[in-house]
Design a protein around this motif. Structure first.
Motif, short mmCIF file in Angstrom:
data_model
loop_
_atom_site.label_atom_id
_atom_site.label_comp_id
_atom_site.label_asym_id
_atom_site.label_seq_id
_atom_site.Cartn_x
_atom_site.Cartn_y
_atom_site.Cartn_z
N VAL A 1 0.87 -1.18 0.00
CA VAL A 1 0.00 0.00 0.00
C VAL A 1 0.90 1.22 0.00
O VAL A 1 2.10 1.13 0.27
N GLY A 2 0.33 2.38 -0.31
CA GLY A 2 1.11 3.60 -0.21
C GLY A 2 1.49 3.87 1.23
O GLY A 2 0.70 3.66 2.15
N ALA A 3 2.71 4.33 1.46
CA ALA A 3 3.17 4.58 2.83
C ALA A 3 4.29 5.60 2.79
O ALA A 3 4.95 5.81 1.76
N GLY A 4 4.51 6.24 3.92
CA GLY A 4 5.59 7.20 3.98
C GLY A 4 5.74 7.80 5.37
O GLY A 4 4.88 7.64 6.25
N TRP A 5 6.88 8.47 5.55
CA TRP A 5 7.14 9.24 6.75
C TRP A 5 6.84 10.71 6.45
O TRP A 5 7.02 11.17 5.32
N GLY A 6 6.38 11.43 7.48
CA GLY A 6 6.11 12.84 7.31
C GLY A 6 6.61 13.65 8.48
O GLY A 6 6.71 13.15 9.61
N ARG A 7 6.97 14.91 8.18
CA ARG A 7 7.42 15.82 9.24
C ARG A 7 6.74 17.17 9.05
O ARG A 7 6.76 17.73 7.95
N PHE B 1 -4.32 6.57 7.04
CA PHE B 1 -4.16 6.83 8.48
C PHE B 1 -2.78 7.40 8.78
O PHE B 1 -1.82 7.17 8.04
N PHE B 2 -2.72 8.20 9.83
CA PHE B 2 -1.47 8.74 10.37
C PHE B 2 -1.24 8.12 11.74
O PHE B 2 -2.19 8.00 12.53
N VAL B 3 -0.01 7.76 12.04
CA VAL B 3 0.40 7.37 13.39
C VAL B 3 1.45 8.38 13.85
O VAL B 3 2.51 8.52 13.21
N ILE B 4 1.15 9.11 14.90
CA ILE B 4 2.07 10.11 15.42
C ILE B 4 3.15 9.40 16.24
O ILE B 4 2.84 8.62 17.15
N VAL B 5 4.43 9.68 15.90
CA VAL B 5 5.53 9.03 16.63
C VAL B 5 6.36 10.02 17.43
O VAL B 5 7.10 9.62 18.34
N ALA B 6 6.26 11.31 17.14
CA ALA B 6 7.03 12.31 17.90
C ALA B 6 6.38 13.68 17.72
O ALA B 6 5.80 13.98 16.67
N GLY B 7 6.51 14.51 18.74
CA GLY B 7 5.98 15.87 18.68
C GLY B 7 4.52 15.94 19.06
O GLY B 7 3.86 14.92 19.32
N ALA C 1 -3.13 15.63 18.46
CA ALA C 1 -2.17 14.74 17.81
C ALA C 1 -0.94 14.65 18.70
O ALA C 1 -0.27 15.65 18.94
N GLU C 2 -0.63 13.44 19.17
CA GLU C 2 0.51 13.23 20.06
C GLU C 2 0.99 11.80 19.90
O GLU C 2 0.29 10.97 19.32
N PRO C 3 2.19 11.50 20.37
CA PRO C 3 2.72 10.14 20.18
C PRO C 3 1.77 9.07 20.69
O PRO C 3 1.18 9.20 21.77
N GLY C 4 1.58 8.04 19.88
CA GLY C 4 0.67 6.95 20.24
C GLY C 4 -0.72 7.10 19.67
O GLY C 4 -1.55 6.20 19.81
N VAL C 5 -1.00 8.23 18.99
CA VAL C 5 -2.33 8.46 18.40
C VAL C 5 -2.33 8.00 16.95
O VAL C 5 -1.44 8.33 16.18
N LEU D 1 7.06 17.51 14.44
CA LEU D 1 5.97 16.55 14.58
C LEU D 1 6.17 15.50 13.48
O LEU D 1 6.09 15.79 12.29
N VAL D 2 6.44 14.25 13.88
CA VAL D 2 6.79 13.18 12.96
C VAL D 2 5.68 12.13 12.97
O VAL D 2 5.17 11.77 14.04
N PHE D 3 5.33 11.64 11.78
CA PHE D 3 4.26 10.64 11.70
C PHE D 3 4.56 9.65 10.58
O PHE D 3 5.33 9.93 9.66
N LEU D 4 3.92 8.49 10.67
CA LEU D 4 3.92 7.49 9.62
C LEU D 4 2.53 7.46 9.00
O LEU D 4 1.53 7.50 9.70
#
Length: 668
Positions: A27-33, A50-56, A69-73, A93-96
């Protein structure tokens, strides 16, 4: 096994933020900042994501609603949900993200009423405040006013906290021209016609929740000056000296009503400051072959200092705004034309006696007033605050809320102001606010093939045609023919034919005949359904399809009164055809049970018509419901329902429409 690690060195620009891809997942996927203080561009698409927040830390805004939006969301966006991610913290703010196409899910989401509902957000629906230099004719009424009224009625039936706001645009230069002709002050002319406009709207069954009279509204002038001072404080609105036109005899400054010429954009004949044909603004000094309305002499050109906005510098901001809401392609194309210009400096003040002077003194602009079109952007906010004061809500013009949903109805000749200029002014006056605005635009409505014209006495005034007996017919015909995508034409013969053939010969004939059959066969009471045939279930499915279609025509994303009125007529035509098909066995005792079902289904169609007609024809909807023994419709139907067995049916004695010849006996 696939392992992917976030690497900021490979990020590239996408959607206004840094993005990188993740390959091989199927599937399409990527990291974002998202950098601190930045936001992703508002957008929507057919994929599920979907976005998964990993930092910020930050905030999601999804269809105007905000979520933390916070880590673990993990946040999943259904197809077509407009989404933005904003970094409200001090670190990246970093997300997958992952996204994929699911055609069934996309189709379901496109028709999901929950997606287009506004929840508990206040919805402020504006019809452009009319200029009080005359009363309203059918050309006016067919556009913003009928559109906004029907929109609000539908939204309220679906539980939205929706409000209709308008008023009178008192400080227009056209009021000065009308006052000159009437031999009175602009204030007197504005007050007179503002009251007449309000009465005409009421005759059309349009009673706005807020009607602001700008010349007399408490706090309006001070609030406007504060708004203008915010623009000046932004540093982007400043005094600039550029060419202007003046009357060679009187020396009067020329703009809007007092000057005309060729549009510098399309070459068509244009008034001062805006071209009704192409929608582009002009600075008056750039008109070709300009003509003054104050004398026959050729206008003089000389420099004039005015407060000015370099609008050409805000193309990206306008494009960002246009991605966030409902913005028809017609408006986006206009914006593209305007921002293709090398420069577009817009004066926002003009020398005049009628209007509100800025608070700023000693700038070389003494004797000038805030131009009424930029003024209107504040007027909308003032209207929200004034409404809030009356209904006990904390809505403030000086502190607009991101939770507000704003909807504008206007004619194409006002498109530049609403869809291009105002978003820029809001960004300058309230930099922390990102207004969520939907735009609904109509074209010109012609009369017998030519533009409505008060000077040529080529007009049908609202008061000439609107009566309690005619109002629903007028609303239906205007809804059916209003110029939503192209110019359309009001023709008296077509109106009379529609009333006599469609509404009386079609709708009323069917309803009256149904009432007579029920009176004869069932003693005037609604029968219960009996045995069902395949034709019966097929007709019920067709009614369900009509409900879905009229709902889609009135929803916020697909709003069209043309289609809504056509679907209402479709309910009637489908039912008349069904009735004819069932008539051969209507009096055969061997098929008595099936005949009861057919009558019950016709009553279900009448019930559906009563409810779905309310946004377009509120009196008709209430009257039809009463004739079916039902309360006045308050909620939008989610399904097709039978009329309760035993309900008293008074269709045979109810007159819903009157011949069109009587429609010209309004309050002249």
């Amino acid at each position: 096994m696939i392992i992917s690690r976030y690497d900021e060195s490979v990020l590239h620009e996408a959607f206004g933020i840094g993005m990188s891809g993740v390959e091989g997942l199927g599937v399409g996927a990527g990291w974002g900042r998202v950098a601190p203080g930045r936001s992703s561009a508002a957008h929507q698409h057919d994929e599920t994501e979907f976005f998964v927040i990993v930092a910020g830390r930050g905030e999601f805004t999804v269809d105007g609603r905000r979520h933390p939006a916070e880590p673990g969301v993990l946040a999943l966006f259904e197809p077509f949900e407009t989404h933005v991610l904003t970094n409200t913290g001090s670190t990246d703010l970093v997300f997958l993200t992952q996204y994929w196409r699911d055609s069934r899910r996309a189709v379901a989401s496109s028709g999901d009423r929950r997606r287009t509902a506004f929840g508990d957000r206040p919805v402020f629906v504006f019809s452009t405040p009319p200029t009080p230099n005359g009363d309203l004719h059918l050309g006016h009424l067919s556009g913003p006013y009928l559109g906004a009224d029907a929109y609000v009625r539908f939204q309220r039936m679906n539980g939205a906290d929706a409000w209709h706001l308008t008023g009178s645009d008192d400080y227009q230069s056209y009021v000065v021209g009308a006052a000159r002709a009437r031999g009175e002050s602009p204030a007197e002319t504005a007050a007179h016609y503002s009251a007449e406009i309000r009465r005409t709207l009421a005759l059309m069954d349009i009673v706005p929740d807020q009607y602001t009279v700008t010349d007399t509204a408490p706090g309006y002038r001070d609030g406007l000056r504060d708004f203008f001072s915010r623009l000046v404080a932004s540093g982007r609105v400043s005094v600039a000296e550029r060419d202007a036109l003046f009357d060679a005899v009187t020396g009067g400054y020329l703009y809007e009503v007092d000057v005309s010429g060729g549009c510098p954009g399309c070459g068509a004949g244009s008034g001062g400051n805006i071209c009704e044909e192409c929608g582009e603004p002009n600075t008056v000094a750039d008109l070709t072959a300009p003509r003054s309305a104050l004398s026959e002499a050729e206008p003089l050109r000389r420099p004039q200092a005015r407060w000015s906005l370099p609008l050409h510098e805000f193309g990206p901001e306008v494009a960002e705004h246009h991605r966030a809401g409902r913005v028809p392609a017609r408006l986006r194309e206009l914006a593209a034309r305007l921002f293709a210009r090398p420069s577009l400096d817009v004066p926002v003040s003009h020398p005049a006696d009628w209007g509100v002077p800025p608070a700023e003194n000693g700038t070389g602009t003494d004797g000038q007033v805030i131009w009424v079109w930029p003024e209107m952007s504040y007027g909308f906010l003032h209207g929200i605050e004034a409404l809030g004061n009356r209904v006990g809500r904390e809505w403030r013009a000086a502190a607009p809320d991101g939770d507000w949903k704003i909807v504008h109805f206007f004619g194409y000749d006002n498109s530049f102001y609403h869809a291009v200029l105002y978003p820029v002014l809001y960004r300058l006056a309230h930099p922390g606010w990102r207004p969520d605005i939907d735009y609904h635009v109509n074209e010109f409505y012609l009369l017998e093939g030519a533009k409505f014209s008060t000077s040529r006495r080529h007009a049908i005034w609202g008061k000439e045609i609107l009566t309690p007996e005619s109002v629903d017919a007028v609303r239906y015909f205007l809804a059916r023919t209003r110029p939503e995508e192209e110019r359309t034409d009001f023709r008296r013969a077509a109106f009379e034919r529609t009333v006599d053939t469609t509404l009386i010969g079609g709708w009323q004939r069917w309803l009256g005949g149904l009432g007579e059959r029920i009176a004869k066969e069932y003693g005037g009471s609604a029968p219960d359904a009996g045995t069902w045939t395949p034709e019966h279930s097929a007709f019920l499915a067709r009614l369900g399809g009509r409900l879905a279609a009229v709902t889609g025509a009135l929803r916020s994303d697909g709003f069209s009164l043309n289609r809504a009125a056509a679907e209402l007529d479709g309910i009637v035509e489908d039912t008349r055809r069904f009735s004819r098909q069932e008539s051969p066995t209507a009096h055969d005792d061997a098929w008595r049970s099936e005949s009861r079902t057919a009558i019950a289904l016709e009553l279900a169609a009448a019930r559906l018509l009563a409810h779905t007609a309310v946004p377009v024809m509120p009196r008709f909807g209430a009257k039809l419901a009463a004739a079916l023994g039902l309360p006045e419709p308050a909620d939008w139907p989610t399904t097709v329902e039978l009329v309760p067995p035993g309900a008293e049916i008074r269709l045979a004695d109810t007159v819903f429409f009157h011949p069109a010849a009587a429609a010209g006996e309004g309050d002249r």
